[in-house]
Design an enzyme around this catalytic site. Structure first.
Site, PDB file in Angstrom:
ATOM      1  N   LYS A 121       1.000   8.764 -12.334  1.00 50.78           N
ATOM      2  CA  LYS A 121       2.348   8.566 -11.669  1.00 50.78           C
ATOM      3  C   LYS A 121       2.526   7.782 -10.512  1.00 50.78           C
ATOM      4  CE  LYS A 121       4.606  12.338 -10.061  1.00 50.78           C
ATOM      5  NZ  LYS A 121       5.632  12.155  -8.804  1.00 50.78           N
ATOM      6  N   ASP A 163      -0.666  17.379  -3.015  1.00 55.19           N
ATOM      7  CA  ASP A 163      -0.156  17.600  -4.103  1.00 55.19           C
ATOM      8  C   ASP A 163      -1.274  18.424  -5.170  1.00 55.19           C
ATOM      9  OD1 ASP A 163       2.073  15.752  -4.111  1.00 55.19           O
ATOM     10  OD2 ASP A 163       1.438  14.295  -5.054  1.00 55.19           O
ATOM     11  N   ARG A 222       5.044  20.928 -10.452  1.00 54.66           N
ATOM     12  CA  ARG A 222       3.643  21.358 -10.080  1.00 54.66           C
ATOM     13  C   ARG A 222       3.376  22.508 -10.097  1.00 54.66           C
ATOM     14  NH1 ARG A 222       1.246  16.494  -9.714  1.00 54.66           N
ATOM     15  NH2 ARG A 222       2.098  14.936  -8.986  1.00 54.66           N
TER      16      ARG A 222
END
Length: 425
Positions: free
Chosen positions: A21, A315, A386
């Site tokens: 991404k 992340d 996520r």
């Protein structure tokens, strides 16, 4: 869509990791700024990356989309005024990087960026302040440092400082727009530099599109400087590598559940900060073989917790949190205060939802202390892709997990369930 997840016995197979991404965002923007026609191979078409692609179209680039490639006719830096407000939905990367890019438009032009409710809470003030020092007229429409953002054309260049502790996307933003400034740009990063690997990814992409830059640390702690002279992006034939962020869910599942699996399209020499997930699962007890373009994992599903600093890979927080939640022992995850400013406050929401599935958690300013033994329960996704994918893999381990509003996983990994269903048994 609510999603009920049940326990599985084994994970096996050979699969290809989805395209990155982060690299897709940057490649779409670089190709849009380039002179001539670029070919982007294996791009990711997800909700977030399509927000960037469609915004670049509104700024004047032409995109032809195919399943395995994207052909882009660039603008050579001649940005046009969009006919409408640009809605980037939930994509913080889009609004942050493109706010600087919009400034290279002619001086009479105004570009307005907005997005969904979550995006309109994202902090932007550090970027606004840094761009103003470069002659850019940029405003938060609510005067609160968050989107909607209004950008007037005109990027004079010069020297500016920026705080490195909030978001690496601010730094990437200025770097990507700087080649089309009127004068050279010197960007000084002050303080703790979080998520630095993402800036290294940005530098890697712009170099592939012909942009030269200088980088200086001068051996000083908490100081970095980037220097970019006016120049044009060149068109390129560019292949987008696999995404360690998205693959982290597969890697984590394969380590916490008995497994024998190979994941292709993950590069050993990748600059992605989230590549550290490989080291994490190895340290927890999984057997991992890393080859040039693939990773092979075998595990008996029994892992041990340990303490770690995730400042360069925020992340990964949801993924690592659920890994530690089912591991033997107590772990302390630190260095992720900046994860509070993502799609949601991930530090707080991870703590809440781990407690909802029976895990003992202590929330810190910059992380979590986690003691394992989850029992299952209901999880709110907080509309965070996520969070959905992390708690889904925990559900595969322990069963009896229900996830509210689970469809938002398509923001970064559109075929997540299809991929997982192909390797579970």
């Amino acid at each position: 869509m609510d999603l009920q997840v049940e326990k599985v016995e084994k994970i096996t197979g050979i699969i290809k990791a989805p395209a990155s991404k982060s690299y897709s965002h940057r490649a779409f923007i670089a190709a849009a700024l380039a002179e001539g026609e670029s070919i982007l191979r294996d791009p990711l078409y997800s909700e977030d990356t399509l927000a960037t692609l469609e915004a670049c179209e509104q700024l004047g680039a032409l995109f032809q989309r195919y399943p395995d490639k994207c052909i882009v006719q660039g603008t050579a830096g001649y940005i046009r005024t969009p006919e409408n407000i640009i809605d980037v939905k939930n994509s913080g990367t889009s609004v942050r990087i493109l706010s600087s890019v919009a400034a290279i438009a002619p001086r009479a032009n105004f570009t307005i960026f907005t997005g969904d409710e979550s995006l309109r809470k994202r902090p932007m003030q550090d970027l606004i302040d840094a761009l103003e020092n470069l002659g850019v007229q940029i405003y938060s429409s609510q005067s609160n440092g968050t989107p909607p953002i209004i950008v007037k054309g005109g990027f004079d260049g010069g020297e500016t400082d920026i705080n490195g502790s909030v978001s690496s996307q601010f730094i990437s933003s200025i770097i990507m727009a700087a080649p089309y400034s009127k004068n050279p740009v010197t960007l000084n990063v002050r303080g703790t530099f979080v998520s630095k690997p993402y800036v290294n990814m940005t530098l890697s992409v712009i170099s592939k599109f012909g942009v030269d830059f200088e980088y200086d640390t001068t051996n000083q702690p908490e100081y970095s400087s980037y220097y970019i002279e006016p120049q044009k992006y060149e068109c390129a034939d560019y292949t987008i590598e696999g995404d360690y962020s998205s693959a982290s869910y597969i890697l984590a599942a394969a380590s916490m559940i008995p497994s024998d699996i190979t994941i292709k399209n993950l590069y050993k020499d990748s600059m992605q900060g989230d590549k550290v997930i490989v080291d994490i699962i190895q340290r927890m007890g999984a057997e991992v073989e890393v080859k040039d373009t693939e990773i092979h994992i075998k595990s008996d599903g029994n892992l041990k917790a340990f303490d770690l600093d995730l400042s360069n890979a925020p992340d990964l927080l949801p993924t690592v949190a659920v890994l530690m939640a089912q591991a033997e022992g107590t772990s302390k995850i630190t260095g992720v205060e900046h994860a509070r400013y993502k799609e949601t406050d991930r530090v707080h929401n991870c703590a809440i939802e781990l407690e909802n599935v029976g895990v003992e958690v202590e929330e810190l300013r910059d992380g979590l202390i986690i003691k394992g033994n989850p029992t299952g329960g209901k999880v709110d996704s907080h509309m965070d892709h996520r969070m959905v994918m992390a708690f889904y893999i925990l559900g595969l381990k322990i069963g009896n997990i229900s996830i509210k509003d689970a469809s938002c996983y398509d923001i970064s990994f559109p075929n997540f369930l299809e991929v997982m269903n192909s390797i579970i048994s």
